[in-house]
Write a protein that holds these residues in place. Structure first.
Motif, PDB file in Angstrom:
ATOM      1  N   THR B 340       0.828  -1.196   0.000  1.00  0.00           N
ATOM      2  CA  THR B 340       0.000   0.000   0.000  1.00  0.00           C
ATOM      3  C   THR B 340       0.868   1.253   0.000  1.00  0.00           C
ATOM      4  O   THR B 340       0.619   2.204  -0.732  1.00  0.00           O
ATOM      5  CB  THR B 340      -0.922   0.012   1.240  1.00  0.00           C
ATOM      6  N   THR B 341       1.921   1.248   0.813  1.00  0.00           N
ATOM      7  CA  THR B 341       2.772   2.445   0.890  1.00  0.00           C
ATOM      8  C   THR B 341       3.684   2.561  -0.318  1.00  0.00           C
ATOM      9  O   THR B 341       4.168   3.640  -0.637  1.00  0.00           O
ATOM     10  CB  THR B 341       3.663   2.394   2.147  1.00  0.00           C
ATOM     11  N   GLY B 342       3.935   1.436  -0.979  1.00  0.00           N
ATOM     12  CA  GLY B 342       4.832   1.459  -2.136  1.00  0.00           C
ATOM     13  C   GLY B 342       6.286   1.217  -1.785  1.00  0.00           C
ATOM     14  O   GLY B 342       7.147   1.236  -2.656  1.00  0.00           O
ATOM     15  N   ALA B 343       6.588   0.956  -0.505  1.00  0.00           N
ATOM     16  CA  ALA B 343       7.978   0.730  -0.088  1.00  0.00           C
ATOM     17  C   ALA B 343       8.389  -0.714  -0.366  1.00  0.00           C
ATOM     18  O   ALA B 343       8.714  -1.476   0.545  1.00  0.00           O
ATOM     19  CB  ALA B 343       8.141   1.074   1.389  1.00  0.00           C
ATOM     20  N   LEU B 344       8.391  -1.085  -1.643  1.00  0.00           N
ATOM     21  CA  LEU B 344       8.718  -2.464  -2.015  1.00  0.00           C
ATOM     22  C   LEU B 344      10.220  -2.703  -1.884  1.00  0.00           C
ATOM     23  O   LEU B 344      11.022  -1.780  -1.931  1.00  0.00           O
ATOM     24  CB  LEU B 344       8.275  -2.749  -3.453  1.00  0.00           C
TER      25      LEU B 344
END
Lengths: 116, 355
Positions: B340-344
């Motif tokens: 969700t946050t995009g911190a992959l």
């Protein structure tokens, strides 16, 4: 190796095809209006069903067209192959009631097609 | 500890036994390095010989992009205190004499990364060593007991339904690999996982000839030789979703072609057995060790094609997460929230298995 009955070319071996993952995930009409969670749902979250599973394939080495397959992920048996936009064939054991569900989703799919 | 089948009968008994920690990003390198350090002590710790053999893992580069990416990874590893070195083709040949480095190969070997502390451990021994160690520390291991449902009260887990009846629990951790989506479906939430077959195979046993582990992303095969003398060979996943523990033959044909390309000496070797395990792949090829929308229900999944090397570190950090209700710094990056946050944590390059 799977034998896949391309709705345009007929039955061909799996190596002619590429996989597209879960089917019937429509791109949101207005991505900018989505919350991060809704966007993540569209982008990353998948059904990953054990059993009958609706998925997309593309006949990469043939007609290069996308289509849908209803396949069992426990036996690899292919129950049905159907074109994009065609009504969903029911999965084995699926009650006719379930057929109503796709009807509810249809407008979104139609809109997408109309946009082309 | 509930096990649907028997201990070591799932992916643990089906993997290619490679242990290494040369991952690119800080978060992964720290977690896998913790795991490798635990592996180095595991036989002593468990008083059970897990046959850890630090014979070195080479990741081959076959084109300029591979060379640049590999060198970047070597530098990143060194900065994280993970041993890594870059080998030129002649050094590759010196480390593994049976490899073909001729420049006129279709995909010539242009160098390799080497992690000398990496290697292989005996998968059955690791499974049974863990089981014995856990049992000695008071863990009840119940085999042939499948979880069929989760009992959730007001958003909080209170127990699990099983084929042997209901078991109440204040906290539940799910480590179900390829079946994690099924378990999370019982809890009513979706996870960013797709389950795929990952096939592997072994050759007939031969005398010791292959001294290390060789992995190649570009021609795509990884191979080592077991103590029994069999070559243990693996490659990429089958593209389609599956729970069937078997895959398509062309995947094996592809990895045999790659093996033959790298090691002409194996051209007449016969293969004995092949099998498939069901791996839970994530969009960023990193694991998920996390709290979930259900209170006191934790998941440890998404290890995809490379969970075996992580087992001690994964268990260590997951135990902390369950005990404290919060992730340890080692697994803090590997939450469900990151999608969700995009911190992959994109480890597709270092994962070494195409998916």
């Amino acid at each position: 190796m799977l034998l896949i009955d391309c709705p345009y070319c007929g039955e061909r071996p799996e190596i002619e095809f590429s996989y597209g993952g879960e089917a019937h995930i429509a791109r949101p009409e207005n991505p900018g209006a989505l919350s991060d969670k809704e966007w993540a749902d569209f982008l990353f979250m998948r059904g990953n069903q054990k059993g009958a599973f609706r998925e997309r394939w593309i006949h990469t080495q043939g007609c290069r067209r996308w289509f849908n397959v209803l396949r069992d992920t426990t036996s690899h048996e292919i129950y049905a192959v159907y074109k994009i936009g065609a009504p969903k064939p029911p999965a084995p054991g699926e009650k006719p009631v379930a057929a109503k569900k796709p009807a509810a989703k249809k407008p979104a799919a139609l809109k997408k097609g109309a946009g082309k | 500890m509930l096990e649907k089948g028997w201990i070591g009968g799932g992916n643990t008994g089906r993997n290619t036994t490679i242990v290494r920690s040369n991952y690119l990003f800080d978060e992964s390198a720290h977690l896998y390095e913790k795991s490798l350090q635990l592996f180095e002590q595991l036989s002593q710790e468990l008083n059970y010989n897990v046959m850890m053999s630090q014979r070195g893992v080479m990741n081959l580069a076959h084109n300029l992009h591979d060379v640049r990416e590999s060198k970047r990874r070597v530098f990143a590893n060194k900065l994280n205190g993970v041993d890594a070195e870059w080998l030129e083709p002649e050094e590759v040949k010196a480390f593994c004499p049976i490899i073909d480095i001729s420049p006129d190969a279709r995909y010539p070997v242009m160098g390799a990364t080497l992690q000398k502390r990496a290697g292989v451990a005996r998968h059955d021994a690791v499974a049974w060593g863990f089981a014995r160690g856990a049992d000695a520390r008071g863990v009840d291991i119940i085999q042939n007991c499948e979880v069929t449902g989760l009992r959730i009260d007001n958003g909080r887990i209170v127990g699990v339904e099983t084929t042997k009846g209901f078991i109440g629990a204040k906290k539940v951790g799910s480590v179900a690999a390829g079946h994690t989506s099924v378990i999370c479906g019982m809890a009513g939430f979706r996870v960013p996982l797709t389950s795929h077959p990952l096939q592997a195979l072994v050759s007939e046993p031969i005398k010791p000839i292959h001294p290390c582990v060789v992995m190649s992303n570009a021609v795509h095969v990884y191979v080592s030789q077991s103590d029994k003398g069999e070559l243990v060979i693996g490659a990429g996943i089958d593209a389609y979703n599956s729970y069937a523990q078997r895959g398509s033959f062309h995947i094996i044909e592809g990895q045999m072609g790659a093996l033959r390309e790298l090691f002409p000496i194996f051209s007449r070797l016969r293969m004995m057995r092949s099998w498939g395990g069901i791996v839970d792949t994530t969009p960023d090829a990193s694991c998920i060790m996390s709290k979930t929308p259900v209170e006191n229900f934790f998941i440890n999944c998404g290890w995809g094609t490379g969970g075996f090397k992580a087992t001690p570190g994964s268990g260590w950090a997951f135990a902390y997460t369950i005990a404290k209700g919060e992730p340890h710094p080692l697994n803090a990056a590997f939450t469900l929230d990151r999608f969700t946050t995009g911190a992959l944590v994109d480890e597709h390059g270092a994962a070494g298995v195409a998916h």
